[in-house]
Design an enzyme around this catalytic site. Structure first.
Site, mmCIF file in Angstrom:
data_model
loop_
_atom_site.group_PDB
_atom_site.id
_atom_site.type_symbol
_atom_site.label_atom_id
_atom_site.label_comp_id
_atom_site.label_asym_id
_atom_site.label_seq_id
_atom_site.Cartn_x
_atom_site.Cartn_y
_atom_site.Cartn_z
ATOM 1 N N GLN A 1 12.995 7.325 -4.547
ATOM 2 C CA GLN A 1 11.737 8.319 -5.183
ATOM 3 C C GLN A 1 12.381 9.672 -5.332
ATOM 4 O O GLN A 1 11.720 10.528 -6.149
ATOM 5 C CB GLN A 1 10.547 8.303 -4.277
ATOM 6 N N CYS B 1 0.654 6.388 -4.676
ATOM 7 C CA CYS B 1 2.150 6.459 -4.427
ATOM 8 C C CYS B 1 2.642 7.845 -5.351
ATOM 9 O O CYS B 1 2.027 8.069 -6.574
ATOM 10 C CB CYS B 1 2.919 5.361 -5.288
ATOM 11 N N HIS C 1 4.668 0.297 2.814
ATOM 12 C CA HIS C 1 5.033 0.907 1.246
ATOM 13 C C HIS C 1 6.305 1.445 1.098
ATOM 14 O O HIS C 1 7.103 1.192 -0.030
ATOM 15 C CB HIS C 1 4.126 1.984 1.247
ATOM 16 N N HIS D 1 9.515 -0.138 -1.432
ATOM 17 C CA HIS D 1 10.105 0.904 -2.303
ATOM 18 C C HIS D 1 11.800 0.769 -2.243
ATOM 19 O O HIS D 1 12.226 0.530 -3.176
ATOM 20 C CB HIS D 1 10.099 2.338 -1.929
#
Length: 178
Positions: free
Chosen positions: A56, A102, A144, A148
């Site tokens: 991310q 998110c 979660h 990713h």
């Protein structure tokens, strides 16, 4: 002279290739990894998140950070490198159908059933083994963030119509006048 505060990195958005492929295992527990983790925490706090995976912030490594509450509202903070997620078996599984959002799909959320308990095994930033037991939001966060690192976003787990609706909302938000 005091150390400089950790820098932040921009959050990568849905559609960015690094978000949609599995990340590489961390092989070196060194100063570079420690700096990355500091940057990830700073970036997560700046974006007002409760968890953040390395991809991310554009880094293709299996590491995530978290700072979020469990079902008893007790906050837990840490890092998991090379996580392995364990979920309750089907017979012992209870689903929490809360909404999920998110940082890579900012401002959007949708109901997504997930097990209300999760265990994540891995390593800390020094290479020492860690095991994180999560309930409530922490369980959702562990699932979660591990997703990713496997190249999945929460929207990939939604039914097709719900996924299209979230992506349409995301597109609207990204194209809205400032």
């Amino acid at each position: 002279m005091p150390d400089a505060p950790p820098t932040t990195r921009p959050i990568t958005l849905v559609g960015t290739p690094v978000l949609h492929r599995p990340c590489r295992a961390v092989e070196h527990f060194d100063d570079d990894l420690a700096r990355l983790v500091e940057t990830m925490f700073a970036s997560m706090y700046s974006a007002r998140g409760v968890g953040l995976a390395a991809n991310q912030v554009g880094v293709d490594l299996r590491v995530f950070v978290y700072d979020c509450p469990d079902e008893d509202r007790v906050f837990h903070k840490g890092v998991v490198v090379n996580p392995i997620l364990r979920l309750p078996g089907r017979r012992d599984r209870r689903l929490d159908d809360d909404r999920e959002g998110c940082l890579s799909v900012p401002g959007c959320s949708a109901p997504l059933p997930r097990p209300d308990r999760a265990v994540c095994d891995g390593f800390d930033v020094t290479g020492a083994p860690v095991t994180v037991h999560g309930t409530g939001l922490l369980a959702r966060c562990l699932q979660h963030e591990t997703d990713h690192l496997d190249g999945l976003l929460y929207i990939d787990r939604l039914p097709a119509a719900a996924r299209r609706a979230v992506l349409a909302e995301h597109d609207q938000r990204q194209n809205a006048p400032a």
